[in-house]
Motif scaffolding. Structure first.
Motif, mmCIF file in Angstrom:
data_model
loop_
_atom_site.group_PDB
_atom_site.id
_atom_site.type_symbol
_atom_site.label_atom_id
_atom_site.label_comp_id
_atom_site.label_asym_id
_atom_site.label_seq_id
_atom_site.Cartn_x
_atom_site.Cartn_y
_atom_site.Cartn_z
ATOM 1 N N PHE A 72 0.818 -1.210 0.000
ATOM 2 C CA PHE A 72 0.000 0.000 0.000
ATOM 3 C C PHE A 72 0.855 1.264 0.000
ATOM 4 C CE2 PHE A 72 -2.997 3.170 1.619
ATOM 5 C CZ PHE A 72 -4.100 2.892 0.811
ATOM 6 N N GLY A 73 2.068 1.163 0.527
ATOM 7 C CA GLY A 73 2.952 2.315 0.559
ATOM 8 C C GLY A 73 3.446 2.751 -0.801
ATOM 9 N N PHE A 74 3.187 1.965 -1.834
ATOM 10 C CA PHE A 74 3.573 2.326 -3.200
ATOM 11 C C PHE A 74 2.322 2.745 -3.957
ATOM 12 C CE2 PHE A 74 4.820 2.048 -7.535
ATOM 13 C CZ PHE A 74 6.206 2.080 -7.596
ATOM 14 N N LEU A 75 2.087 4.030 -4.021
ATOM 15 C CA LEU A 75 0.919 4.593 -4.725
ATOM 16 C C LEU A 75 -0.377 3.895 -4.323
ATOM 17 C CD1 LEU A 75 2.321 5.219 -8.337
ATOM 18 C CD2 LEU A 75 2.137 6.820 -6.421
ATOM 19 N N ALA A 76 -0.552 3.741 -3.003
ATOM 20 C CA ALA A 76 -1.776 3.148 -2.432
ATOM 21 C C ALA A 76 -2.067 1.746 -2.980
ATOM 22 C CB ALA A 76 -2.973 4.064 -2.668
ATOM 23 N N GLY A 77 -1.002 1.006 -3.315
ATOM 24 C CA GLY A 77 -1.193 -0.367 -3.785
ATOM 25 C C GLY A 77 -1.903 -0.458 -5.115
ATOM 26 N N SER A 78 -1.974 0.632 -5.837
ATOM 27 C CA SER A 78 -2.726 0.638 -7.092
ATOM 28 C C SER A 78 -2.052 -0.252 -8.136
ATOM 29 C CB SER A 78 -2.873 2.064 -7.616
ATOM 30 O OG SER A 78 -1.599 2.656 -7.815
ATOM 31 N N VAL A 79 -2.868 -0.769 -9.054
ATOM 32 C CA VAL A 79 -2.386 -1.721 -10.053
ATOM 33 C C VAL A 79 -2.486 -1.109 -11.444
ATOM 34 C CG1 VAL A 79 -2.799 -3.968 -11.135
ATOM 35 C CG2 VAL A 79 -2.955 -3.731 -8.652
ATOM 36 N N GLY A 80 -1.345 -0.985 -12.085
ATOM 37 C CA GLY A 80 -1.275 -0.566 -13.472
ATOM 38 C C GLY A 80 -0.730 -1.702 -14.322
ATOM 39 N N VAL A 81 -0.246 -1.374 -15.505
ATOM 40 C CA VAL A 81 0.211 -2.408 -16.438
ATOM 41 C C VAL A 81 1.392 -3.196 -15.865
ATOM 42 C CG1 VAL A 81 1.260 -2.797 -18.708
ATOM 43 C CG2 VAL A 81 -0.653 -1.192 -18.472
ATOM 44 N N ALA A 82 2.378 -2.513 -15.301
ATOM 45 C CA ALA A 82 3.560 -3.204 -14.788
ATOM 46 C C ALA A 82 3.215 -4.113 -13.611
ATOM 47 C CB ALA A 82 4.619 -2.183 -14.377
ATOM 48 N N ALA A 83 2.410 -3.615 -12.688
ATOM 49 C CA ALA A 83 2.006 -4.446 -11.544
ATOM 50 C C ALA A 83 1.173 -5.634 -11.994
ATOM 51 C CB ALA A 83 1.220 -3.600 -10.541
ATOM 52 N N ALA A 84 0.252 -5.394 -12.933
ATOM 53 C CA ALA A 84 -0.591 -6.482 -13.425
ATOM 54 C C ALA A 84 0.240 -7.551 -14.131
ATOM 55 C CB ALA A 84 -1.656 -5.935 -14.370
ATOM 56 N N GLU A 85 1.230 -7.130 -14.907
ATOM 57 C CA GLU A 85 2.092 -8.091 -15.595
ATOM 58 C C GLU A 85 2.867 -8.931 -14.580
ATOM 59 O OE1 GLU A 85 3.670 -10.304 -18.568
ATOM 60 O OE2 GLU A 85 1.988 -8.885 -18.622
ATOM 61 N N ARG A 86 3.307 -8.308 -13.522
ATOM 62 C CA ARG A 86 4.010 -9.051 -12.465
ATOM 63 C C ARG A 86 3.067 -10.049 -11.791
ATOM 64 N NH1 ARG A 86 7.817 -5.734 -8.400
ATOM 65 N NH2 ARG A 86 9.092 -5.769 -10.300
ATOM 66 N N ILE A 87 1.839 -9.637 -11.539
ATOM 67 C CA ILE A 87 0.854 -10.531 -10.916
ATOM 68 C C ILE A 87 0.570 -11.724 -11.816
ATOM 69 C CG2 ILE A 87 -1.569 -10.724 -10.224
ATOM 70 C CD1 ILE A 87 -1.363 -7.752 -9.336
ATOM 71 N N VAL A 88 0.285 -11.459 -13.093
ATOM 72 C CA VAL A 88 -0.072 -12.538 -14.015
ATOM 73 C C VAL A 88 1.099 -13.487 -14.215
ATOM 74 C CG1 VAL A 88 -0.723 -13.062 -16.389
ATOM 75 C CG2 VAL A 88 -1.888 -11.233 -15.155
ATOM 76 N N SER A 89 2.305 -12.963 -14.325
ATOM 77 C CA SER A 89 3.480 -13.822 -14.483
ATOM 78 C C SER A 89 3.638 -14.747 -13.279
ATOM 79 C CB SER A 89 4.736 -12.962 -14.668
ATOM 80 O OG SER A 89 4.660 -12.207 -15.858
ATOM 81 N N ALA A 90 3.375 -14.217 -12.088
ATOM 82 C CA ALA A 90 3.480 -15.043 -10.882
ATOM 83 C C ALA A 90 2.392 -16.117 -10.845
ATOM 84 C CB ALA A 90 3.390 -14.162 -9.641
ATOM 85 N N ILE A 91 1.172 -15.745 -11.241
ATOM 86 C CA ILE A 91 0.091 -16.741 -11.280
ATOM 87 C C ILE A 91 0.438 -17.841 -12.271
ATOM 88 C CG2 ILE A 91 -2.347 -17.140 -11.798
ATOM 89 C CD1 ILE A 91 -2.814 -14.154 -11.043
ATOM 90 N N GLU A 92 0.903 -17.467 -13.453
ATOM 91 C CA GLU A 92 1.245 -18.456 -14.473
ATOM 92 C C GLU A 92 2.377 -19.371 -14.011
ATOM 93 O OE1 GLU A 92 -0.058 -15.871 -18.437
ATOM 94 O OE2 GLU A 92 2.028 -15.845 -17.739
ATOM 95 N N ARG A 93 3.349 -18.815 -13.315
ATOM 96 C CA ARG A 93 4.445 -19.653 -12.802
ATOM 97 C C ARG A 93 3.941 -20.603 -11.719
ATOM 98 N NH1 ARG A 93 10.458 -17.608 -10.775
ATOM 99 N NH2 ARG A 93 11.114 -19.609 -9.874
ATOM 100 N N ALA A 94 3.078 -20.102 -10.832
ATOM 101 C CA ALA A 94 2.503 -20.970 -9.797
ATOM 102 C C ALA A 94 1.718 -22.112 -10.429
ATOM 103 C CB ALA A 94 1.605 -20.155 -8.870
ATOM 104 N N THR A 95 0.991 -21.810 -11.496
ATOM 105 C CA THR A 95 0.220 -22.850 -12.184
ATOM 106 C C THR A 95 1.160 -23.857 -12.827
ATOM 107 O OG1 THR A 95 -1.512 -21.214 -12.642
ATOM 108 C CG2 THR A 95 -1.587 -23.273 -13.897
#
Length: 500
Positions: A72-95
């Motif tokens: 949350f300390g990074f721009l109120a935890g907001s999600v843009g393209v870079a954050a979303a790409e990091r999230i999706v890459s992590a989900i895909e790796r976990a899968t």
């Protein structure tokens, strides 16, 4: 309001000491204004992180798990393209690595500096989670203060199990946005983790310091390996069951001191984690939903609580929708499903009719009989009407000696046939509702003894029921899934037809 828990504080509280390994790579570059570039630099300096999301893996009591946590300390935890790409890459790796996934959002939503493009990132995150779940892998969510907007409306609301911090602000529309749009404050106490738990939106409210043991308990079921036998374990030999008149069984099943579903789970389960509600804003206390291990075998348990339904107009559409949630959970995670039936019947009320009771019974029947996972149902006591039938059609159906199944309470059937409730005992005998008759007609596969009555031996009876369920699950695990599924469909397709 609680203090904001950082991503690293979460990892330190949940993961084994020193086990966290980052999966993060350099954030992808997006077009940005000079002001946005300055905002990002300030956020990096303030938080010590390069984006609003941290991803990686660690261990919870030795078990590997993937982790995605907002900062949350990074721009109120907001999600843009870079954050979303990091999230999706992590989900895909976990899968790809077949890891359970723990996601812990805390966010004001999508990043306003990136506009509609950021808003659309929620689509690919939701799709990745759907694919992860379709791979029969656990997805667990821990909502931290605050979680709002598109983050809550996507990956924050898709968990198999979802819990939240005490006192956390959790909601779709941020209070500040509501106030600016409507000129009034949002109603107090609505967007809190406690209220969402009470309303059946999330499964619990858990301080971060308690999260680790609870996740361990959940993963022992969702990520557990069942104990499979090399061969079928036969039921223990018992003396011939007594020939109890149907009406005596009905009266025995209604005894206020007869052990119910909670007793069976209390004395027969080695691991037990309660879940709450439908996840869609409904709950009914007469329906219990648990993740459990019975004799070492992981399973999902749906159980009717007769103590609650006897005192209120319970077991309505919400209970059946919660049952369907349990069915989906078992199917998605390839876990056996156990259904314990003990009900006076579904709610008879204006509210139940208007909220689609009949349709929910129909959907439960259709979904239950066609599930691919192993299923075991137990007539523990009263089995009245559509509320009982909705949880009956399983691979194996067990019945306590004094359990029974009927379309109506015997008094109701007597009133229809004889225009008087005084012949309830006669109609109970005529309809073949008791355990011996149900077994003779092929509705029930085995009878669980009561020695001489469950009310007189509550703990041994409860343990006997749990052992019988576990034995049936283990036997079903030895059958090829397609063969087992086909046999269940054939059983109910041909039920009642003349044989020979």
């Amino acid at each position: 309001m609680p203090t904001v828990t950082t991503s690293m504080q979460l990892c330190d509280n949940v993961l084994d000491l020193g086990s966290f390994m980052s999966w993060d790579t350099e954030p992808v570059q997006v077009a940005m204004s000079e002001q946005y570039r300055a905002d990002l630099e300030a956020a990096r300096e303030k938080s010590g992180l390069d984006e609003s999301v941290v991803t990686g893996e660690g261990r919870i009591r030795g078990r590997r798990v993937a982790v995605i946590a907002c900062e949350f300390g990074f721009l109120a935890g907001s999600v843009g393209v870079a954050a979303a790409e990091r999230i999706v890459s992590a989900i895909e790796r976990a899968t790809a690595e077949r890891l359970p996934l723990l996601a812990s959002p805390t966010s004001g939503g999508t990043r306003m500096q990136e506009g509609t493009v950021a808003f659309l990132q929620m689509v690919k995150i939701a799709a990745a989670i759907k694919i992860h779940k379709e791979a029969h892998l656990p997805y667990l969510v821990y909502l931290r203060h605050p979680t709002t907007g598109g983050v809550f409306a996507s990956w924050g609301s898709l968990g198999h199990v979802t819990v939240a911090e005490p006192g956390a602000l959790v909601g779709f529309l941020g209070p500040r946005v509501y106030e600016s749009l409507h000129g009034a404050t949002f109603p107090e106490g609505v967007q809190t983790s406690e209220n969402l738990y009470q309303r059946g939106v999330i499964d619990g409210v858990v301080p971060v310091r308690w999260l680790r043991p609870i996740l361990d308990r959940v993963l022992r079921v969702l990520g557990g390996t069942p104990k499979l036998p090399d061969r079928f374990e036969p039921a223990p030999l018992i003396e011939e069951l007594p020939d109890i008149p149907a009406w005596e069984s009905v009266l025995a099943s209604r005894s206020p001191i007869r052990p119910g579903s909670r007793s069976v789970l209390r004395h027969g389960a080695t691991t037990l984690t309660p879940l709450s509600g439908t996840g869609q804003g409904e709950s009914d206390r007469s329906m219990l939903l648990y993740l459990a291990r019975l004799s070492g075998t992981p399973c999902v348990v749906l159980a009717q609580d007769r103590a609650v339904s006897a005192d209120s107009d319970a077991f309505g559409p919400a209970a059946l929708r919660e049952a369907r949630r349990g069915m989906r959970l078992a199917e998605e995670l390839r876990l056996p499903l156990v259904l314990i039936i003990d009900t006076m019947g579904a709610a008879l009320s204006k509210d139940a009719e208007e909220r689609g009771l009949a349709g929910e019974i129909a959907r439960c029947l259709a979904e239950l009989v066609t599930l691919r996972c192993p299923t075991v149902s137990v007539l523990l006591g009263q089995g009245t009407g559509g509320g009982a039938l909705a949880m009956l059609p399983a691979d194996r159906v067990l019945c306590a000696l004094n359990g029974w199944l009927a379309p109506l309470p015997p008094e109701g059937a007597s009133a229809i046939v004889y225009r008087s409730t005084g012949r309830a005992a006669d109609i109970a005998a005529q309809q073949g509702i008791r355990s011996r008759d149900l077994m003779r007609s092929g509705i029930v596969d085995a009878i669980i003894p009561e020695v001489p009555d469950a009310a007189q031996e509550p703990i041994p009876f409860s343990q006997r029921v749990a052992a019988a369920i576990a034995r049936e699950i283990r036997e079903l695990a030895l059958r090829p899934p397609q063969q087992r599924h086909a046999a269940r469909l054939r059983r109910y397709r041909e039920f009642g037809l003349p044989t020979g």
